[in-house]
Design a protein around this motif. Sequence first.
Motif, PDB file in Angstrom:
ATOM      1  N   SER A 252       0.808  -1.111   0.023  1.00 21.54           N
ATOM      2  CA  SER A 252      -0.020  -0.141   0.084  1.00 21.54           C
ATOM      3  C   SER A 252       0.912   1.145  -0.054  1.00 21.54           C
ATOM      4  CB  SER A 252      -1.062  -0.083   1.206  1.00 21.54           C
ATOM      5  OG  SER A 252      -2.061  -0.939   1.232  1.00 21.54           O
ATOM      6  N   GLY A 253       1.893   1.363  -0.952  1.00 20.98           N
ATOM      7  CA  GLY A 253       2.463   2.378  -0.934  1.00 20.98           C
ATOM      8  C   GLY A 253       3.681   2.661   0.093  1.00 20.98           C
ATOM      9  N   PHE A 254       4.235   1.519   0.889  1.00 21.94           N
ATOM     10  CA  PHE A 254       5.043   1.780   1.984  1.00 21.94           C
ATOM     11  C   PHE A 254       5.935   0.585   1.783  1.00 21.94           C
ATOM     12  CE2 PHE A 254       2.012   4.777   3.579  1.00 21.94           C
ATOM     13  CZ  PHE A 254       3.000   5.750   4.338  1.00 21.94           C
ATOM     14  N   LEU A 255       7.389   0.824   2.145  1.00 20.65           N
ATOM     15  CA  LEU A 255       8.102  -0.416   2.237  1.00 20.65           C
ATOM     16  C   LEU A 255       8.368  -0.562   3.699  1.00 20.65           C
ATOM     17  CD1 LEU A 255      10.866   0.716  -0.166  1.00 20.65           C
ATOM     18  CD2 LEU A 255       9.267  -1.036  -0.582  1.00 20.65           C
ATOM     19  N   TYR A 256       8.487  -1.842   3.947  1.00 23.42           N
ATOM     20  CA  TYR A 256       8.810  -2.329   5.365  1.00 23.42           C
ATOM     21  C   TYR A 256       9.901  -3.425   5.489  1.00 23.42           C
ATOM     22  CZ  TYR A 256       4.008  -0.743   6.163  1.00 23.42           C
ATOM     23  OH  TYR A 256       2.499  -0.169   6.110  1.00 23.42           O
ATOM     24  N   TRP A 257      10.693  -3.130   6.213  1.00 22.35           N
ATOM     25  CA  TRP A 257      11.925  -4.238   6.425  1.00 22.35           C
ATOM     26  C   TRP A 257      12.529  -4.232   7.812  1.00 22.35           C
ATOM     27  CZ3 TRP A 257      12.238   0.939   4.719  1.00 22.35           C
ATOM     28  CH2 TRP A 257      12.949   1.751   5.461  1.00 22.35           C
ATOM     29  N   VAL A 258      13.349  -5.350   7.942  1.00 19.21           N
ATOM     30  CA  VAL A 258      13.860  -5.809   9.187  1.00 19.21           C
ATOM     31  C   VAL A 258      15.619  -5.705   8.915  1.00 19.21           C
ATOM     32  CG1 VAL A 258      11.932  -6.806  10.196  1.00 19.21           C
ATOM     33  CG2 VAL A 258      13.559  -8.063   8.835  1.00 19.21           C
ATOM     34  N   ASP A 259      16.168  -5.285  10.058  1.00 22.89           N
ATOM     35  CA  ASP A 259      17.619  -5.087   9.583  1.00 22.89           C
ATOM     36  C   ASP A 259      18.301  -5.907  10.922  1.00 22.89           C
ATOM     37  OD1 ASP A 259      17.265  -3.430  11.751  1.00 22.89           O
ATOM     38  OD2 ASP A 259      17.197  -1.696  10.357  1.00 22.89           O
ATOM     39  N   GLY A 260      17.923  -6.813  11.644  1.00 23.65           N
ATOM     40  CA  GLY A 260      18.490  -7.477  12.824  1.00 23.65           C
ATOM     41  C   GLY A 260      18.201  -6.661  14.110  1.00 23.65           C
ATOM     42  N   THR A 261      17.708  -5.728  14.118  1.00 23.73           N
ATOM     43  CA  THR A 261      17.224  -4.709  15.556  1.00 23.73           C
ATOM     44  C   THR A 261      15.906  -5.345  15.710  1.00 23.73           C
ATOM     45  OG1 THR A 261      16.225  -3.031  14.163  1.00 23.73           O
ATOM     46  CG2 THR A 261      18.461  -2.847  14.486  1.00 23.73           C
ATOM     47  N   THR A 262      15.293  -4.638  16.676  1.00 23.34           N
ATOM     48  CA  THR A 262      14.072  -5.159  17.227  1.00 23.34           C
ATOM     49  C   THR A 262      12.943  -4.439  16.421  1.00 23.34           C
ATOM     50  OG1 THR A 262      14.015  -3.575  18.942  1.00 23.34           O
ATOM     51  CG2 THR A 262      14.816  -5.763  19.584  1.00 23.34           C
ATOM     52  N   SER A 263      13.116  -3.588  15.332  1.00 17.59           N
ATOM     53  CA  SER A 263      12.199  -2.639  14.678  1.00 17.59           C
ATOM     54  C   SER A 263      11.842  -3.236  13.470  1.00 17.59           C
ATOM     55  CB  SER A 263      12.490  -1.387  14.647  1.00 17.59           C
ATOM     56  OG  SER A 263      12.827  -0.857  16.140  1.00 17.59           O
ATOM     57  N   VAL A 264      10.762  -3.006  13.277  1.00 22.71           N
ATOM     58  CA  VAL A 264      10.256  -3.179  11.709  1.00 22.71           C
ATOM     59  C   VAL A 264      10.093  -1.823  11.271  1.00 22.71           C
ATOM     60  CG1 VAL A 264       8.155  -3.728  10.161  1.00 22.71           C
ATOM     61  CG2 VAL A 264       8.661  -5.236  11.857  1.00 22.71           C
ATOM     62  N   THR A 265      10.956  -1.200  10.168  1.00 21.74           N
ATOM     63  CA  THR A 265      10.948   0.044   9.931  1.00 21.74           C
ATOM     64  C   THR A 265      10.318   0.318   8.315  1.00 21.74           C
ATOM     65  OG1 THR A 265      13.209  -0.065  10.589  1.00 21.74           O
ATOM     66  CG2 THR A 265      12.730   2.022   9.479  1.00 21.74           C
ATOM     67  N   THR A 266       9.628   1.562   8.298  1.00 22.83           N
ATOM     68  CA  THR A 266       8.956   1.783   7.013  1.00 22.83           C
ATOM     69  C   THR A 266       9.704   2.985   6.531  1.00 22.83           C
ATOM     70  OG1 THR A 266       6.774   1.909   6.212  1.00 22.83           O
ATOM     71  CG2 THR A 266       7.058   2.888   8.333  1.00 22.83           C
ATOM     72  N   VAL A 267       8.882   3.242   5.237  1.00 26.63           N
ATOM     73  CA  VAL A 267       9.169   4.629   4.640  1.00 26.63           C
ATOM     74  C   VAL A 267       8.301   4.459   3.316  1.00 26.63           C
ATOM     75  CG1 VAL A 267      10.887   3.774   2.969  1.00 26.63           C
ATOM     76  CG2 VAL A 267      11.032   6.235   3.537  1.00 26.63           C
ATOM     77  N   GLU A 268       7.633   5.681   2.962  1.00 24.79           N
ATOM     78  CA  GLU A 268       6.918   5.638   1.702  1.00 24.79           C
ATOM     79  C   GLU A 268       7.595   5.128   0.515  1.00 24.79           C
ATOM     80  OE1 GLU A 268       3.861   9.041  -0.168  1.00 24.79           O
ATOM     81  OE2 GLU A 268       5.440   9.736   0.997  1.00 24.79           O
ATOM     82  N   SER A 269       7.147   4.480  -0.445  1.00 17.41           N
ATOM     83  CA  SER A 269       7.898   3.973  -1.411  1.00 17.41           C
ATOM     84  C   SER A 269       8.126   4.920  -2.355  1.00 17.41           C
ATOM     85  CB  SER A 269       7.071   2.586  -1.742  1.00 17.41           C
ATOM     86  OG  SER A 269       6.033   3.093  -2.528  1.00 17.41           O
TER      87      SER A 269
END
Length: 568
Positions: A252-269
């Motif tokens: 839905s127009g956003f990217l979600y990713w994980v990088d080994g931390t405890t967070s799911v991070t997002t940004v507008e695509s």
Amino acid sequence: MSCTCFVALLAALTLKSSRQVEGTIPEQFLAFSQDDSKIGFAYIDRYPTASVTGMNPLEDVSATQLDYDAFSQELLWADTNKGVISVDMIQGGHRRNIAEGFAELSAIAVDWVSRLIYFSDHLEEILGVARLDGRYIKTLQESVAVSSIALDPENGIMYWTDEKLISSNDKARIVRSYMNGHMQPPPFQTFDDTTKVRGLALQNSNTVYWAQYYSSFLSSGWTIKRKDTSSILATTVTTLTENTFYQMVLHSGFLYWVDGTTSVTTVESSGIDEQSANFYTSVAALTGVMVYNSTRQGGSNTCSSSSNCGQLCLPTPNYRVCACAYGNLQANGSCEAPEDYLMVTTDTVIRAFDTNITKDRLNDVTAPRMIGSGAETLEYDQNTDTILYCDHMLGNLVGLEPDGSSRTLIRWMGTRVRGLAVDWSSDLIYYTDEETQSINVVSRDGKKRAIILDLNGSSSPTEIVVDPESKMMFWLESYLLVHRIDKSPMTGIQSSDPVFPKSFAVSTSVNALAFSTHSKRLFWTSTNNYLVTETFTIESCDQAGNNVIVHADGSDSIAIPFGEVKVC
């Protein structure tokens, strides 16, 4: 997009979302794998987000890549610790492994239209495919280092990363190919030779997103890029300072990713040089992420109608491709195995070749089948249509289905088994024991066991084959640093045949032995100890040791560190 606008957008989505009935599966949600061996779930359309009501985490899971099948309401994941692709219902209770024996499972992707799963093994350097139930495993590309796969099943297109660098001229790349593995040059994107690429994601078949690693004297991290299929240059979406990156998904127009931390991070695509925001915080470090959407997996492709393919139907933009995981493809799309095919194991992979094809026309009867590590003996049981091998690391005798889809522990042998042969006429198993330097026989149920030939320390037997029709057995042994083939009746009485033992040059190491009951020929593989590049030769002779035929040699560039060979 500013953080304030991001919060406002999520708040609006929350007001528009319907109220979920407790215990049901929402239409869409976030799933993430944690390094505490769990897969958790969170709302994707509410802010602040929270764990999904009525959905308990899946436990005892070691996953770095996640995907899903909305039709069956199942999650799939790559279990890197166990080397398997696993699947379970979203609410748990029906867990199973659909593919096993991977050395370093690095990526998976579900084709929900054709009912296929694509996968990559980073250590074995292969890109492969199988039916979604795990049957008919086939390798599409070899000598590739794939860490991410993105599929467009409706159009028969796939993208995958390749970090395999053989020469100084090679570059990491994103490859565009048809879903039968045929690459469409040139590469979609190339990078310098130090770049790592992760997290492929597609938008409407026209835009590709990825994360690429950067490093300088001042800083290092990951840059998320996007590029339209018609563009030459890529656009920077956001820049990250973390040093790891696992998986990314578009929703839905956003990217979600994980990088080994405890967070799911997002940004507008669609942004340019945007600032990312924390979307969800878990109790443990995250290694995989996906967004489940029950309405997204629809459409059709060239494999949607009755394909008439015997094993695999692989879609392309304009036509379908029938493919065989084992056997030769016929004109009607079915797969038929030849009367004889030569099976070779390279410790972790089984390959098969048609014995009627010489080295000038060498090709695989089947794509390599991954079996894990430690396979030093190999045999085919025609009574049960099962491939048998002995794991020299654990001492286990294992059965493998011909399509490579499952493995079964038959028994623990309890010794260093170097050779294995099935007497299909009496249901006995012959084997060589390296520790006692003897040839032994055991019943299939393991209740009767006997030494039939004690070599008294004169030589060390390794491989063994039997011919139940002529009641003869042949074995490979090492005598005073010279490899040779010897034979005797299956009763164990030493042979007086002047042609045997058949010896080889000191420079030659014979690695494996096989026998064809159809052509009555002995097959073996050998390596030249004086060559820098370790390649192997496949040869055969008749039972009298004459009429030698070379089936494959070093010019075929097939490297086998050590292995086993059998004719099926």
